[in-house]
Scaffold this active site. Structure first.
Site, PDB file in Angstrom:
ATOM      1  N   ASP A   1       0.142  -3.978   0.000  1.00 10.45           N
ATOM      2  CA  ASP A   1      -0.410  -3.873  -1.342  1.00 10.45           C
ATOM      3  C   ASP A   1      -1.733  -4.639  -1.319  1.00 10.45           C
ATOM      4  OD1 ASP A   1      -0.477  -3.489  -4.219  1.00 10.45           O
ATOM      5  OD2 ASP A   1       0.124  -5.583  -4.393  1.00 10.45           O
TER       6      ASP A   1
ATOM      7  N   ASP B   1      -3.672  -6.204  -4.706  1.00 11.58           N
ATOM      8  CA  ASP B   1      -3.640  -7.293  -5.692  1.00 11.58           C
ATOM      9  C   ASP B   1      -2.463  -8.230  -5.447  1.00 11.58           C
ATOM     10  OD1 ASP B   1      -5.753  -7.153  -7.770  1.00 11.58           O
ATOM     11  OD2 ASP B   1      -4.992  -5.119  -8.058  1.00 11.58           O
TER      12      ASP B   1
ATOM     13  N   ASP C   1       3.816  -7.984  -3.582  1.00 16.25           N
ATOM     14  CA  ASP C   1       3.979  -9.186  -4.403  1.00 16.25           C
ATOM     15  C   ASP C   1       4.562  -8.916  -5.782  1.00 16.25           C
ATOM     16  OD1 ASP C   1       1.407  -9.716  -6.636  1.00 16.25           O
ATOM     17  OD2 ASP C   1       1.432  -7.956  -5.350  1.00 16.25           O
TER      18      ASP C   1
END
Length: 244
Positions: free
Chosen positions: A28, A30, A190
């Site tokens: 990922d 961000d 996250d």
């Protein structure tokens, strides 16, 4: 594989060593490559307060985690502004992303240990892709600031798939583009939506606690959680994977 958007995927206790020989690593963006959530939170808090959202009371971190973090902008627009015309709500998100990019260009920093992991991946000749719900201008800016434009062989956006995360579509598309098997690929994420997407796509997900509480992430079913890429748990798992 189709998973309903709010559906909780079946928890799996993945071992990274079960993915040997490793072919690819998916990230990922961000909160995973960089600790960008504080910048997103700041932008949302300021802009929502400007329009009198929540009676003018600034939204707090818990609100951000529950309603915004990791979600696709179209879903955020519908959730935050159910009574607005959708195009008006979408424009708010466009303006917010412009504010985020300004902040990111000045303040973005990599998650500790990122470049150590980058070298580990490159030394083994593994394929790699970024898989994100972020708009393309955001994703490309963050990847460029971090010096990773030449590292990633593909950048997959949720908006360019039939369904964004938490559906598995973006991760399945990454497997297709890289021509690798889910049985030999690992993911770093996250957010709850991202972990759910990876697990639904059939791969072990290493979760980072950069922006979301551990107890929330655990419910999404990661293989295990790490603080950052310097976490000894990660390197013990990679060392075990290397010996297979």
């Amino acid at each position: 594989m189709t998973v309903s958007a709010g559906e909780n995927p079946v928890k799996r206790n993945f071992s990274l060593s079960g993915q040997a020989p490793l072919e690819a690593v998916l990230f990922d963006v961000d909160g995973t490559l960089c600790d960008s959530d504080p910048l997103h939170y700041y932008a949302f808090r300021e802009m929502l307060q400007e329009i009198g959202y929540n009676g003018g009371v600034p939204v707090d971190q818990d609100f951000f985690v529950e309603n915004i973090a990791g979600k696709h902008n179209d879903d955020i627009a519908r959730s935050l502004f159910p009574d607005w015309d959708f195009e008006r709500a979408r424009q708010f998100l466009v303006d917010k992303e412009a504010m985020f990019r300004k902040l990111a260009s000045e303040q973005l920093k990599p998650v500790p240990g990122l470049y150590k992991l980058k070298k580990w991946i490159e030394d083994r000749g593994l394929k790699r892709a970024a898989v994100t719900n972020a708009p393309r201008p955001n994703a490309e800016l963050m990847i460029s600031i971090l010096g990773l434009s030449d590292f990633f062989q593909a950048v997959i956006l949720g908006s360019e798939c039939e369904h964004a995360k938490p559906f598995p579509d973006p991760y399945l598309k990454a497997l297709d583009l890289l021509n690798v098997s889910k049985d030999h690929t690992i993911i770093f994420e996250d957010s709850v939506s991202g972990i759910k997407a990876g697990v639904a796509a059939g791969m072990p997900v290493v979760g980072l606690t950069t922006g979301n509480p551990e107890h929330i992430l655990v419910e999404a079913g990661p293989a295990f959680l790490i603080k950052d890429y310097e976490d000894p748990k990660l390197w013990a798992a990679l060392e075990e994977l290397d010996t297979k």
